[in-house]
Design an enzyme around this catalytic site. Structure first.
Site, PDB file in Angstrom:
ATOM      1  N   GLY A 211       0.847  -1.179   0.000  1.00 44.47           N
ATOM      2  CA  GLY A 211       0.000   0.000   0.000  1.00 44.47           C
ATOM      3  C   GLY A 211       0.883   1.229   0.000  1.00 44.47           C
ATOM      4  O   GLY A 211       2.097   1.152  -0.198  1.00 44.47           O
ATOM      5  N   ILE A 212       0.284   2.381   0.224  1.00 47.62           N
ATOM      6  CA  ILE A 212       1.064   3.613   0.365  1.00 47.62           C
ATOM      7  C   ILE A 212       0.834   4.168   1.753  1.00 47.62           C
ATOM      8  O   ILE A 212      -0.214   3.979   2.354  1.00 47.62           O
ATOM      9  CB  ILE A 212       0.684   4.662  -0.704  1.00 47.62           C
ATOM     10  CG1 ILE A 212      -0.832   4.939  -0.681  1.00 47.62           C
ATOM     11  CG2 ILE A 212       1.135   4.216  -2.082  1.00 47.62           C
ATOM     12  CD1 ILE A 212      -1.250   6.073  -1.572  1.00 47.62           C
ATOM     13  N   GLY A 213       1.828   4.830   2.278  1.00 47.80           N
ATOM     14  CA  GLY A 213       1.731   5.383   3.612  1.00 47.80           C
ATOM     15  C   GLY A 213       2.992   5.126   4.399  1.00 47.80           C
ATOM     16  O   GLY A 213       3.922   4.461   3.932  1.00 47.80           O
ATOM     17  N   ILE A 215       3.522   3.328   7.140  1.00 46.31           N
ATOM     18  CA  ILE A 215       3.782   1.953   7.599  1.00 46.31           C
ATOM     19  C   ILE A 215       4.351   1.082   6.484  1.00 46.31           C
ATOM     20  O   ILE A 215       5.386   0.429   6.686  1.00 46.31           O
ATOM     21  CB  ILE A 215       2.513   1.335   8.214  1.00 46.31           C
ATOM     22  CG1 ILE A 215       2.201   2.031   9.544  1.00 46.31           C
ATOM     23  CG2 ILE A 215       2.697  -0.168   8.430  1.00 46.31           C
ATOM     24  CD1 ILE A 215       0.946   1.530  10.227  1.00 46.31           C
ATOM     25  N   GLU A 234      -0.165  -2.623  -6.862  1.00 48.10           N
ATOM     26  CA  GLU A 234      -0.854  -1.510  -7.514  1.00 48.10           C
ATOM     27  C   GLU A 234      -0.088  -0.209  -7.287  1.00 48.10           C
ATOM     28  O   GLU A 234       0.266   0.493  -8.211  1.00 48.10           O
ATOM     29  CB  GLU A 234      -2.264  -1.385  -6.939  1.00 48.10           C
ATOM     30  CG  GLU A 234      -3.014  -0.157  -7.396  1.00 48.10           C
ATOM     31  CD  GLU A 234      -4.240   0.104  -6.549  1.00 48.10           C
ATOM     32  OE1 GLU A 234      -4.916   1.108  -6.802  1.00 48.10           O
ATOM     33  OE2 GLU A 234      -4.522  -0.696  -5.628  1.00 48.10           O
TER      34      GLU A 234
END
Length: 244
Positions: A211-213, A215, A234
């Site tokens: 994911g993005i972020g 963490i 993705e």
């Protein structure tokens, strides 16, 4: 600058009328200058629905003076839209990214106006949607009116992301750096610990979906000693660059 009929952002957004649904190009293609010009018209507008996925840049959609003018219908909650999505003047639609174009094409969520950011047109009059084709392809294909920020700093990308100037109702020449995100700039001790613990569960030879972020970025920072990792994802953040 190409020899075309460029107008000021303030003039271009006059094409937006009360009660209409407006798509906003997202991610690094967020057309900040068009958003600001539209927000400046808040006293003239009522019940304009804004639709977008992740919006980046110095934009604020949660202003009390905009309550009666704009309703933000977020298809992906980001930092710029989190507050407004959780109040009475905004909402969130839970949906897979791959399904969003169907909302536009099947007229479930028909788009009246699309605010986009594109590269300058080539000699044949084709601009590129640049860094963010994603759901913007379906938005520009179905929108009745298209307003474009034409930015010479927007990369010209190939594939199904071209748009002819004849489809654009208002073109605004505005050169500005694309918005960037640095997820490592605000990392707490708790986030660092989570990243370390998650990375400890990953074995050599694993395939990563990210994911993005902050963490996911911290997980990547803790994978430098791993071997033969794969990447099938993705989206991903800058931590992938050092890992590769």
């Amino acid at each position: 600058m190409n020899n075309l009929n460029y107008i000021a952002a303030e003039e271009a957004v006059k094409l937006v009328q009360s009660g209409k649904r407006v798509f906003i190009h997202g991610c690094a293609a967020t057309p900040v200058c068009l958003i600001e010009a539209l927000q400046a018209r808040h006293r003239e507008l009522k019940n304009v629905e804004l639709v977008s996925i992740t919006t980046l840049g110095n934009v604020n959609f949660d202003r009390p003076e905009h309550r009666a003018s704009f309703f933000f219908n977020s298809l992906f909650v980001s930092e710029a839209t989190r507050a407004v999505a959780n109040c009475d003047d905004g909402d969130y639609v839970p949906i897979f990214l791959s399904q969003i174009p169907q909302l536009f094409r099947k007229q479930i969520l028909p788009i009246d106006v699309a605010l986009i950011q594109v590269s300058p047109p080539d000699v044949h009059g084709y601009c590129s949607l640049g860094t963010s084709v994603d759901i913007a392809r379906a938005a520009v294909d179905t929108a009745r009116v298209i307003i474009a920020q034409v930015n010479p700093l927007m990369p010209r990308t190939h594939g199904d992301g071209f748009l002819h100037v004849s489809r654009i109702s208002g073109m605004v020449w505005h050169e500005s750096a694309l918005p960037e995100v640095d997820y490592s700039s605000k990392v707490s001790d708790a986030v660092k610990k989570i990243g370390y613990n998650v990375a400890s569960l990953i074995e050599d030879g694993a395939t990563l979906q990210l994911g993005i972020g902050s963490i996911p970025d911290q997980v990547l920072h803790n994978l430098n000693s791993h071997k033969n990792l794969g990447l099938h994802t993705e989206m991903f953040s800058d931590g992938v660059i050092d890992l590769i």
